[in-house]
Design an enzyme around this catalytic site. Structure first.
Site, PDB file in Angstrom:
ATOM      1  CG  HIS A  72     -30.221  39.264  14.302  1.00  0.00           C
ATOM      2  ND1 HIS A  72     -30.003  37.944  13.985  1.00  0.00           N
ATOM      3  CD2 HIS A  72     -29.022  39.787  14.632  1.00  0.00           C
ATOM      4  CE1 HIS A  72     -28.709  37.678  14.105  1.00  0.00           C
ATOM      5  NE2 HIS A  72     -28.094  38.771  14.502  1.00  0.00           N
ATOM      6  CE1 TYR A 200     -35.236  31.390  12.934  1.00  0.00           C
ATOM      7  CE2 TYR A 200     -35.779  29.276  13.916  1.00  0.00           C
ATOM      8  CZ  TYR A 200     -35.565  30.631  14.031  1.00  0.00           C
ATOM      9  OH  TYR A 200     -35.697  31.233  15.266  1.00  0.00           O
ATOM     10  N   PRO A 292     -38.437  25.085  20.866  1.00  0.00           N
ATOM     11  CG  PRO A 292     -36.241  24.386  21.058  1.00  0.00           C
ATOM     12  CD  PRO A 292     -37.639  23.932  21.233  1.00  0.00           C
ATOM     13  CE  LYS A 296     -42.373  34.254  19.306  1.00  0.00           C
ATOM     14  NZ  LYS A 296     -41.538  35.428  19.409  1.00  0.00           N
ATOM     15  CE1 TYR A 384     -36.995  35.719  15.505  1.00  0.00           C
ATOM     16  CE2 TYR A 384     -37.901  33.565  14.979  1.00  0.00           C
ATOM     17  CZ  TYR A 384     -36.846  34.358  15.393  1.00  0.00           C
ATOM     18  OH  TYR A 384     -35.636  33.773  15.697  1.00  0.00           O
TER      19      TYR A 384
HETATM   20  P1  FAS Z   1     -35.988  27.839  34.237  1.00  0.00           P
HETATM   21  O1  FAS Z   1     -36.196  26.355  34.112  1.00  0.00           O
HETATM   22  O2  FAS Z   1     -34.959  28.505  33.402  1.00  0.00           O
HETATM   23  O3  FAS Z   1     -35.608  28.188  35.758  1.00  0.00           O
HETATM   24  C1  FAS Z   1     -36.255  27.538  36.829  1.00  0.00           C
HETATM   25  C2  FAS Z   1     -35.292  27.558  38.017  1.00  0.00           C
HETATM   26  O4  FAS Z   1     -35.962  26.975  39.135  1.00  0.00           O
HETATM   27  C3  FAS Z   1     -34.056  26.723  37.748  1.00  0.00           C
HETATM   28  O5  FAS Z   1     -32.889  27.483  38.008  1.00  0.00           O
HETATM   29  C4  FAS Z   1     -34.182  25.538  38.717  1.00  0.00           C
HETATM   30  O6  FAS Z   1     -32.933  25.134  39.234  1.00  0.00           O
HETATM   31  C5  FAS Z   1     -35.066  26.122  39.811  1.00  0.00           C
HETATM   32  N1  FAS Z   1     -35.870  25.123  40.508  1.00  0.00           N
HETATM   33  C6  FAS Z   1     -36.534  24.073  39.988  1.00  0.00           C
HETATM   34  N2  FAS Z   1     -37.173  23.394  40.961  1.00  0.00           N
HETATM   35  C7  FAS Z   1     -36.903  24.039  42.125  1.00  0.00           C
HETATM   36  C8  FAS Z   1     -37.280  23.823  43.483  1.00  0.00           C
HETATM   37  N3  FAS Z   1     -38.067  22.801  43.824  1.00  0.00           N
HETATM   38  N4  FAS Z   1     -36.809  24.676  44.429  1.00  0.00           N
HETATM   39  C9  FAS Z   1     -36.021  25.727  44.076  1.00  0.00           C
HETATM   40  N5  FAS Z   1     -35.625  25.979  42.809  1.00  0.00           N
HETATM   41  C10 FAS Z   1     -36.068  25.142  41.851  1.00  0.00           C
HETATM   42  N6  FAS Z   1     -36.082  28.984  24.902  1.00  0.00           N
HETATM   43  C11 FAS Z   1     -35.838  29.716  23.799  1.00  0.00           C
HETATM   44  O7  FAS Z   1     -36.483  30.760  23.611  1.00  0.00           O
HETATM   45  N7  FAS Z   1     -34.865  29.311  22.890  1.00  0.00           N
HETATM   46  C12 FAS Z   1     -34.112  28.174  23.093  1.00  0.00           C
HETATM   47  O8  FAS Z   1     -33.258  27.831  22.285  1.00  0.00           O
HETATM   48  C13 FAS Z   1     -34.333  27.397  24.233  1.00  0.00           C
HETATM   49  N8  FAS Z   1     -33.580  26.269  24.483  1.00  0.00           N
HETATM   50  C14 FAS Z   1     -33.847  25.517  25.604  1.00  0.00           C
HETATM   51  C15 FAS Z   1     -33.116  24.344  25.889  1.00  0.00           C
HETATM   52  C16 FAS Z   1     -33.401  23.572  27.028  1.00  0.00           C
HETATM   53  C17 FAS Z   1     -32.604  22.314  27.312  1.00  0.00           C
HETATM   54  C18 FAS Z   1     -34.429  23.960  27.897  1.00  0.00           C
HETATM   55  C19 FAS Z   1     -34.769  23.129  29.121  1.00  0.00           C
HETATM   56  C20 FAS Z   1     -35.158  25.117  27.629  1.00  0.00           C
HETATM   57  C21 FAS Z   1     -34.865  25.906  26.488  1.00  0.00           C
HETATM   58  N9  FAS Z   1     -35.566  27.082  26.211  1.00  0.00           N
HETATM   59  C22 FAS Z   1     -35.336  27.840  25.111  1.00  0.00           C
HETATM   60  C23 FAS Z   1     -36.586  27.539  27.088  1.00  0.00           C
HETATM   61  C24 FAS Z   1     -35.903  28.219  28.250  1.00  0.00           C
HETATM   62  O9  FAS Z   1     -35.098  29.251  27.786  1.00  0.00           O
HETATM   63  C25 FAS Z   1     -36.979  28.643  29.207  1.00  0.00           C
HETATM   64  O10 FAS Z   1     -38.066  29.245  28.532  1.00  0.00           O
HETATM   65  C26 FAS Z   1     -36.476  29.567  30.265  1.00  0.00           C
HETATM   66  O11 FAS Z   1     -35.398  28.952  30.906  1.00  0.00           O
HETATM   67  C27 FAS Z   1     -37.645  29.846  31.205  1.00  0.00           C
HETATM   68  O12 FAS Z   1     -37.137  30.411  32.337  1.00  0.00           O
HETATM   69  P2  FAS Z   1     -37.754  30.059  33.773  1.00  0.00           P
HETATM   70  O13 FAS Z   1     -39.224  30.099  33.686  1.00  0.00           O
HETATM   71  O14 FAS Z   1     -37.021  30.924  34.731  1.00  0.00           O
HETATM   72  O15 FAS Z   1     -37.414  28.515  34.019  1.00  0.00           O
HETATM   73  C1  PHB Z   2     -30.514  30.149  19.957  1.00  0.00           C
HETATM   74  O1  PHB Z   2     -29.728  31.023  19.530  1.00  0.00           O
HETATM   75  O2  PHB Z   2     -30.210  29.368  20.890  1.00  0.00           O
HETATM   76  C2  PHB Z   2     -31.869  30.021  19.320  1.00  0.00           C
HETATM   77  C3  PHB Z   2     -32.263  30.965  18.391  1.00  0.00           C
HETATM   78  C4  PHB Z   2     -33.522  30.846  17.804  1.00  0.00           C
HETATM   79  C5  PHB Z   2     -34.337  29.777  18.141  1.00  0.00           C
HETATM   80  C6  PHB Z   2     -33.927  28.827  19.090  1.00  0.00           C
HETATM   81  C7  PHB Z   2     -32.678  28.956  19.673  1.00  0.00           C
HETATM   82  O3  PHB Z   2     -35.552  29.654  17.548  1.00  0.00           O
END
Ligand code: FAS
Ligand code: PHB
Length: 389
Positions: A72, A200, A292, A296, A384
């Site tokens: 993109h 957006y 989100p 980032k 971005y």
């Molecule tokens: P994660 O939370 O992904 O992974 C941590 C892992 O550790 C999990 O698998 C968990 O099960 C495990 N864990 C936790 N406690 C533990 C323990 N005590 N023992 C062993 N394992 C354990 N980012 C974007 O850029 N765009 C988005 O649209 C976006 N949407 C999101 C929506 C939601 C609902 C959430 C919660 C986050 C979103 N994010 C988004 C951010 C997300 O993508 C995170 O930045 C990303 O998952 C970060 O990855 P990790 O640091 O690996 O953490």
């Molecule tokens: C997504 O595709 O899930 C998405 C894209 C851009 C954002 C957040 C989420 O800023």
């Protein structure tokens, strides 16, 4: 058991670190409390910065991403029926790619699980010990037995609700937090995206985002009250609300269909300082959260991994701890810039319950300035696509 680096958490952060270290011949064990399928069932991020893409390729897991992702070069920003494009390529010479976090994590699991025992899933009671000594270890339960894993270093990649951040004593740990008075209701639908780039949308009814995963899998979000539950939103209600928040010409082209995933995520900004405690290093959501809006979250986890990976390689190859000793400071410098950008985009595009008429005028002026000013567009584009590591 013994390894060089114990990694708590088998999400994208933990798996990417393990795979990068593996390519350098550095042993690690990933401890994940959920099953692989459970982790892959989470629908989260969709946009990857070029830095993340480079790390995936360096980890040897970039092939499917390169074949299946979409480049993109820009994004649309709309307010009411007005819209304009921010052209990343024109302003920065680079772009972002669309490739879902689920696919990133799948590629990493496939690679990491080629080595028997490198990723242990469905473990419980994970606890790091002796972090302030030169002989830390982690205990955990697996198949009903307590296991001790001796290591040189521990990477806390266990997300916001994990155990790692809590190991930093309260009188040492400084936490900075901002919560937003709304959430994002997101759906996934097996329908073609409404536009070839993301939209957006700022509207008087609230924020909306039109995103995608591929040519027949779309990801849409609408801002909603924190009191809402996914079951409060029928598919029909969601589609009608989305149509009212995006420009009419796109609403007219919107192809709707049944949602195959529907969830609400709260929005918060959060940073924990420092990101190191003795032999423990925090990475990703374990240390910081962004709304989100700026895409980032996952991308800032990647820059943490970049810094920690290089610090560990420097230690194991040259017995030099400079990279490890500067990890927290370097990671936090980039994290706070991502926090600022995510806060700025969230403030620009959402409706806040306490907004006054003056606030709305300022928000409109900010949008009009961004629309008309090359320098403002360059600043947004540079943030971005991802600031340098
Ligand atoms: P994660 O939370 O992904 O992974 C941590 C892992 O550790 C999990 O698998 C968990 O099960 C495990 N864990 C936790 N406690 C533990 C323990 N005590 N023992 C062993 N394992 C354990 N980012 C974007 O850029 N765009 C988005 O649209 C976006 N949407 C999101 C929506 C939601 C609902 C959430 C919660 C986050 C979103 N994010 C988004 C951010 C997300 O993508 C995170 O930045 C990303 O998952 C970060 O990855 P990790 O640091 O690996 O953490
Ligand atoms: C997504 O595709 O899930 C998405 C894209 C851009 C954002 C957040 C989420 O800023």
């Amino acid at each position: 058991m013994r390894t060089q680096v114990a990694i708590i958490g088998g999400g994208p952060s933990g798996l990417l670190l393990s795979q990068l270290l593996h390519k350098k011949g550095i042993d690690s064990v990933v401890l994940e409390r959920r099953s692989r399928d459970y982790v892959l069932g989470r629908i989260r991020a969709g946009i990857l910065e070029t830095g993340f893409v480079g790390l995936m390729r360096e980890a040897g897991v970039g092939e499917r991403m390169d074949n299946e992702s979409y480049v993109h070069d820009g994004t649309l920003i709309s307010y009411g029926d007005e819209e304009f494009e921010i052209n990343f390529k024109e302003h920065t010479g680079t772009s972002v790619i669309v490739y879902g976090q689920t696919e990133v994590t799948r590629d990493l699991y496939d690679a990491c699980q080629q080595d028997e025992g490198r990723v242990l899933t469905e473990v419980s009671a994970v606890m790091p010990h002796d972090l302030k000594t030169d002989a830390p270890y982690v205990t955990f339960m697996k198949d009903g037995k307590v296991v001790r894993l001796d290591c040189d270093y521990v990477a806390g990649c266990d997300g916001f609700h994990g155990v790692s951040r809590q190991q930093i004593p309260e009188d040492v740990r400084r936490e900075y937090e901002k919560t937003y008075p709304f959430g994002w209701l997101g759906i996934l639908s097996e329908t073609p995206p409404v536009h070839e780039e993301l939209i957006y949308a700022n509207s008087e009814r609230g924020f909306a985002l039109c995103s995608m995963r591929n040519e027949n899998l779309s990801r849409y979000y609408v801002q909603c009250p924190l009191t809402d539950k996914p079951e409060d939103w029928s598919d029909e209600r969601f589609w009608e609300e989305l149509k009212q928040r995006i420009p009419a010409k796109h609403a007219a082209n919107l192809i709707t269909g049944p949602s195959i995933e529907k969830s609400i995520a709260p929005l918060r900004s959060f940073v924990c300082e420092p990101m190191r405690w003795g032999r423990l290093f925090l990475c990703g959501d374990a240390a910081h959260i962004v709304p989100p809006t700026g895409a980032k979250g996952l991308n800032t986890a990647a820059s943490d991994i970049h810094y920690l990976y290089h610090g560990l390689v420097q230690f194991y190859e040259q017995k030099d701890t400079e990279g490890l000793d500067s990890y927290s400071e370097k990671a936090l410098a980039r994290i706070w810039k991502a926090e600022r950008f995510s806060w700025w985009m969230t403030t620009l595009l959402h409706r806040f319950p306490d907004q006054t008429e003056f606030d709305l005028k300022i928000q409109r002026a900010e949008l009009e300035f961004l629309r008309s000013n090359e320098a403002a567009q360059k600043v947004m584009a540079e943030n971005y696509v991802g600031l340098p590591y």
